[in-house]
Write a protein that holds these residues in place. Structure first.
Motif, PDB file in Angstrom:
ATOM      1  N   ILE A 152       0.821  -1.207   0.000  1.00 28.66           N
ATOM      2  CA  ILE A 152       0.000   0.000   0.000  1.00 28.66           C
ATOM      3  C   ILE A 152       0.857   1.260   0.000  1.00 28.66           C
ATOM      4  O   ILE A 152       0.572   2.214  -0.719  1.00 28.66           O
ATOM      5  CB  ILE A 152      -0.985  -0.034   1.181  1.00 28.66           C
ATOM      6  CG1 ILE A 152      -1.909  -1.229   0.963  1.00 28.66           C
ATOM      7  CG2 ILE A 152      -1.763   1.258   1.289  1.00 28.66           C
ATOM      8  CD1 ILE A 152      -2.800  -1.574   2.070  1.00 28.66           C
ATOM      9  N   CYS A 153       1.921   1.279   0.787  1.00 28.72           N
ATOM     10  CA  CYS A 153       2.806   2.452   0.795  1.00 28.72           C
ATOM     11  C   CYS A 153       3.477   2.638  -0.557  1.00 28.72           C
ATOM     12  O   CYS A 153       3.629   3.760  -1.038  1.00 28.72           O
ATOM     13  CB  CYS A 153       3.857   2.337   1.893  1.00 28.72           C
ATOM     14  SG  CYS A 153       3.187   2.499   3.548  1.00 28.72           S
ATOM     15  N   ARG A 154       3.883   1.531  -1.174  1.00 28.99           N
ATOM     16  CA  ARG A 154       4.518   1.631  -2.500  1.00 28.99           C
ATOM     17  C   ARG A 154       3.537   2.192  -3.528  1.00 28.99           C
ATOM     18  O   ARG A 154       3.919   2.988  -4.381  1.00 28.99           O
ATOM     19  CB  ARG A 154       5.041   0.275  -2.927  1.00 28.99           C
ATOM     20  CG  ARG A 154       5.757   0.349  -4.266  1.00 28.99           C
ATOM     21  CD  ARG A 154       6.653  -0.804  -4.511  1.00 28.99           C
ATOM     22  NE  ARG A 154       7.725  -0.776  -3.520  1.00 28.99           N
ATOM     23  CZ  ARG A 154       8.388  -1.851  -3.139  1.00 28.99           C
ATOM     24  NH1 ARG A 154       8.108  -3.007  -3.671  1.00 28.99           N
ATOM     25  NH2 ARG A 154       9.335  -1.776  -2.239  1.00 28.99           N
ATOM     26  N   LEU A 155       2.273   1.802  -3.434  1.00 26.85           N
ATOM     27  CA  LEU A 155       1.254   2.334  -4.338  1.00 26.85           C
ATOM     28  C   LEU A 155       1.111   3.843  -4.152  1.00 26.85           C
ATOM     29  O   LEU A 155       1.118   4.607  -5.121  1.00 26.85           O
ATOM     30  CB  LEU A 155      -0.088   1.639  -4.097  1.00 26.85           C
ATOM     31  CG  LEU A 155      -1.272   2.254  -4.839  1.00 26.85           C
ATOM     32  CD1 LEU A 155      -1.271   1.792  -6.277  1.00 26.85           C
ATOM     33  CD2 LEU A 155      -2.563   1.910  -4.154  1.00 26.85           C
ATOM     34  N   ALA A 156       0.999   4.276  -2.908  1.00 26.22           N
ATOM     35  CA  ALA A 156       0.857   5.715  -2.635  1.00 26.22           C
ATOM     36  C   ALA A 156       2.100   6.476  -3.063  1.00 26.22           C
ATOM     37  O   ALA A 156       1.997   7.567  -3.648  1.00 26.22           O
ATOM     38  CB  ALA A 156       0.588   5.938  -1.145  1.00 26.22           C
ATOM     39  N   GLN A 157       3.270   5.926  -2.822  1.00 27.79           N
ATOM     40  CA  GLN A 157       4.500   6.597  -3.232  1.00 27.79           C
ATOM     41  C   GLN A 157       4.608   6.663  -4.752  1.00 27.79           C
ATOM     42  O   GLN A 157       5.108   7.644  -5.301  1.00 27.79           O
ATOM     43  CB  GLN A 157       5.713   5.884  -2.633  1.00 27.79           C
ATOM     44  CG  GLN A 157       5.829   6.099  -1.141  1.00 27.79           C
ATOM     45  CD  GLN A 157       6.934   5.273  -0.520  1.00 27.79           C
ATOM     46  OE1 GLN A 157       7.051   4.081  -0.790  1.00 27.79           O
ATOM     47  NE2 GLN A 157       7.734   5.915   0.313  1.00 27.79           N
ATOM     48  N   GLY A 158       4.121   5.643  -5.440  1.00 30.28           N
ATOM     49  CA  GLY A 158       4.113   5.663  -6.905  1.00 30.28           C
ATOM     50  C   GLY A 158       3.197   6.745  -7.453  1.00 30.28           C
ATOM     51  O   GLY A 158       3.540   7.434  -8.424  1.00 30.28           O
TER      52      GLY A 158
END
Length: 170
Positions: A152-158
């Motif tokens: 989820i954090c990687r999605l938001a950072q992307g």
């Protein structure tokens, strides 16, 4: 700028839908995942405390309005504003790689959220959890957030990287 707001809004609406529709099905040992809080962590890690505070406030208000019968409206907004600021401000001090930072920040944020909600409910005279339940929420929530953080954090950072802050002209 409109594309950035729309993208962040789409992430928030998606997180709210996943949390409210499938959240009950994702419960493990009585702990539900806090998908919305993980998006706050992701955006705060990506861009710092300013974005963390703004997105945290919007996410908290949306959570409060989605399920106002659980607690006072504004409680989640208050907690997520502080979490967004804290993660954004502390991101430069997280050592290790990106995955380590995501897991550490998410676990710390989940523990902080559970503790802050418990303390605020106690101070505001709302019915809350007993001490053992609160401790379980802190530990279990931190573990669950650590497991979901890389996704989820990687999605938001992307999304934050795809729609960067545009400096005003002039």
């Amino acid at each position: 700028m409109a594309g950035r707001v729309a993208a962040f809004g789409l992430v928030l609406v998606s997180a709210l839908l996943v949390q409210s529709v499938w959240g009950a099905g994702l419960t493990v040992l009585g702990i539900r995942p806090d998908i919305v809080a993980l998006t706050v962590v992701g955006f705060a890690l990506a861009e710092g405390p300013g974005t963390g505070v703004r997105y945290g406030f919007a996410a908290g208000v949306a959570l409060d309005l989605l399920a106002p019968q659980e607690h006072l409206v504004g409680l989640s907004a208050l907690v997520l504003v502080f979490v967004g600021y804290g993660v954004g401000a502390l991101r430069r001090y997280l050592i290790g790689g990106e995955l380590t930072a995501q897991v550490t920040a998410a676990a710390g944020a989940a523990a902080t959220i559970a503790l802050a909600r418990g303390v605020l409910q106690l101070l505001l005279g709302e019915p809350g959890e007993q001490v053992i339940g609160l401790l379980w929420s802190i530990v279990g929530g931190a573990a669950y957030a650590a497991l979901l953080a890389p996704f989820i954090c990687r999605l938001a950072q992307g999304v934050a990287a795809r729609f960067p802050v545009v400096a005003p002209v002039g």
